[in-house]
Scaffold this motif. Structure first.
Motif, PDB file in Angstrom:
ATOM      1  N   ASN A   1      -5.031   1.440  -7.009  1.00 44.69           N
ATOM      2  CA  ASN A   1      -5.919   2.598  -6.909  1.00 44.69           C
ATOM      3  C   ASN A   1      -5.179   3.912  -6.691  1.00 44.69           C
ATOM      4  O   ASN A   1      -5.796   4.960  -6.550  1.00 44.69           O
ATOM      5  CB  ASN A   1      -6.933   2.383  -5.786  1.00 44.69           C
TER       6      ASN A   1
ATOM      7  N   VAL B   1      -3.685   3.652   0.246  1.00 43.82           N
ATOM      8  CA  VAL B   1      -4.346   3.136  -0.940  1.00 43.82           C
ATOM      9  C   VAL B   1      -3.471   2.054  -1.575  1.00 43.82           C
ATOM     10  O   VAL B   1      -2.249   2.081  -1.445  1.00 43.82           O
ATOM     11  CB  VAL B   1      -4.633   4.302  -1.929  1.00 43.82           C
ATOM     12  N   SER B   2      -4.113   1.130  -2.242  1.00 48.93           N
ATOM     13  CA  SER B   2      -3.365   0.087  -2.947  1.00 48.93           C
ATOM     14  C   SER B   2      -2.694   0.693  -4.177  1.00 48.93           C
ATOM     15  O   SER B   2      -3.101   1.742  -4.673  1.00 48.93           O
ATOM     16  CB  SER B   2      -4.306  -1.045  -3.377  1.00 48.93           C
TER      17      SER B   2
ATOM     18  N   LYS C   1     -12.947   8.948   1.449  1.00 48.40           N
ATOM     19  CA  LYS C   1     -13.493   7.696   1.987  1.00 48.40           C
ATOM     20  C   LYS C   1     -14.487   7.054   1.031  1.00 48.40           C
ATOM     21  O   LYS C   1     -14.718   5.853   1.086  1.00 48.40           O
ATOM     22  CB  LYS C   1     -14.144   7.933   3.350  1.00 48.40           C
ATOM     23  N   GLU C   2     -15.074   7.848   0.140  1.00 48.08           N
ATOM     24  CA  GLU C   2     -16.010   7.308  -0.849  1.00 48.08           C
ATOM     25  C   GLU C   2     -15.277   6.618  -2.001  1.00 48.08           C
ATOM     26  O   GLU C   2     -15.881   5.871  -2.759  1.00 48.08           O
ATOM     27  CB  GLU C   2     -16.909   8.429  -1.385  1.00 48.08           C
ATOM     28  N   LEU C   3     -13.971   6.876  -2.132  1.00 51.19           N
ATOM     29  CA  LEU C   3     -13.153   6.215  -3.149  1.00 51.19           C
ATOM     30  C   LEU C   3     -12.726   4.853  -2.622  1.00 51.19           C
ATOM     31  O   LEU C   3     -12.962   4.515  -1.468  1.00 51.19           O
ATOM     32  CB  LEU C   3     -11.917   7.064  -3.471  1.00 51.19           C
ATOM     33  N   ASP C   4     -12.062   4.083  -3.446  1.00 48.96           N
ATOM     34  CA  ASP C   4     -11.603   2.752  -3.055  1.00 48.96           C
ATOM     35  C   ASP C   4     -10.233   2.861  -2.384  1.00 48.96           C
ATOM     36  O   ASP C   4      -9.206   2.634  -3.011  1.00 48.96           O
ATOM     37  CB  ASP C   4     -11.549   1.844  -4.286  1.00 48.96           C
TER      38      ASP C   4
ATOM     39  N   LYS D   1      -5.870   6.540  -9.406  1.00 54.20           N
ATOM     40  CA  LYS D   1      -7.242   7.040  -9.279  1.00 54.20           C
ATOM     41  C   LYS D   1      -7.317   8.111  -8.179  1.00 54.20           C
ATOM     42  O   LYS D   1      -7.939   9.153  -8.368  1.00 54.20           O
ATOM     43  CB  LYS D   1      -8.175   5.869  -8.949  1.00 54.20           C
TER      44      LYS D   1
ATOM     45  N   ASN E   1       0.827  -1.192   0.000  1.00 51.44           N
ATOM     46  CA  ASN E   1       0.000   0.000   0.000  1.00 51.44           C
ATOM     47  C   ASN E   1       0.865   1.246   0.000  1.00 51.44           C
ATOM     48  O   ASN E   1       2.020   1.221   0.428  1.00 51.44           O
ATOM     49  CB  ASN E   1      -0.922   0.010   1.210  1.00 51.44           C
TER      50      ASN E   1
ATOM     51  N   GLU F   1      -7.802   2.033   1.238  1.00 45.93           N
ATOM     52  CA  GLU F   1      -7.679   1.102   2.358  1.00 45.93           C
ATOM     53  C   GLU F   1      -8.082   1.778   3.654  1.00 45.93           C
ATOM     54  O   GLU F   1      -8.748   1.191   4.500  1.00 45.93           O
ATOM     55  CB  GLU F   1      -6.243   0.570   2.464  1.00 45.93           C
TER      56      GLU F   1
END
Length: 125
Positions: A73, A69-70, A35-38, A76, A6, A40
């Motif tokens: 993502n 985030v991964s 928080k609405e996005l993908d 993004k 991550n 972690e």
């Protein structure tokens, strides 16, 4: 760097035209949207790690948040930040594989350059 690693981003809203309450309000709004996005995880930064110039309140720093985030993502999230924070003064710290990159931006052009630098930094790990 494995695809399972991550990436941690620390985003500090540093616009000198905003007072601390306004920075905090913007950070909380940004946090809600992230928080609405993908992602972690995403949270306000706790006082235990105060960056230079940071002001703690109620256990959190004004205008500073972190997201994890991964790798899949990451691009993004950077795209979202570019759209959302294009004309705001920010400091962005990217941490991956034990290395950190810290960039500042105060315009759309600077933010675009910072995002490109962050993408190259992650790709180089």
């Amino acid at each position: 760097m494995s695809s399972e690693s991550n990436i941690k981003l620390t985003i500090a809203l540093t616009n000198p035209d905003l007072d601390t309450e306004e920075k905090d309000k913007e950070a909380r709004n940004l946090l809600r949207e992230i928080k609405e996005l993908d992602v972690e995880s995403a949270e306000l930064v706790k006082v235990t790690a105060i960056p230079e110039g940071g002001k703690p309140v109620a256990g959190f720093l004004w205008g500073v948040l972190q997201a994890e985030v991964s790798l899949a993502n990451f691009k993004k999230l950077l795209g979202f930040l570019g759209d959302r924070l294009g004309n705001k003064t920010i400091e962005l710290e990217v941490e991956a594989n034990g290395k950190k990159l810290k960039v500042k931006a105060s315009s759309q052009e600077e933010l675009s350059a910072a995002i490109e630098q962050a993408q190259k930094f992650i790709a180089g790990n």
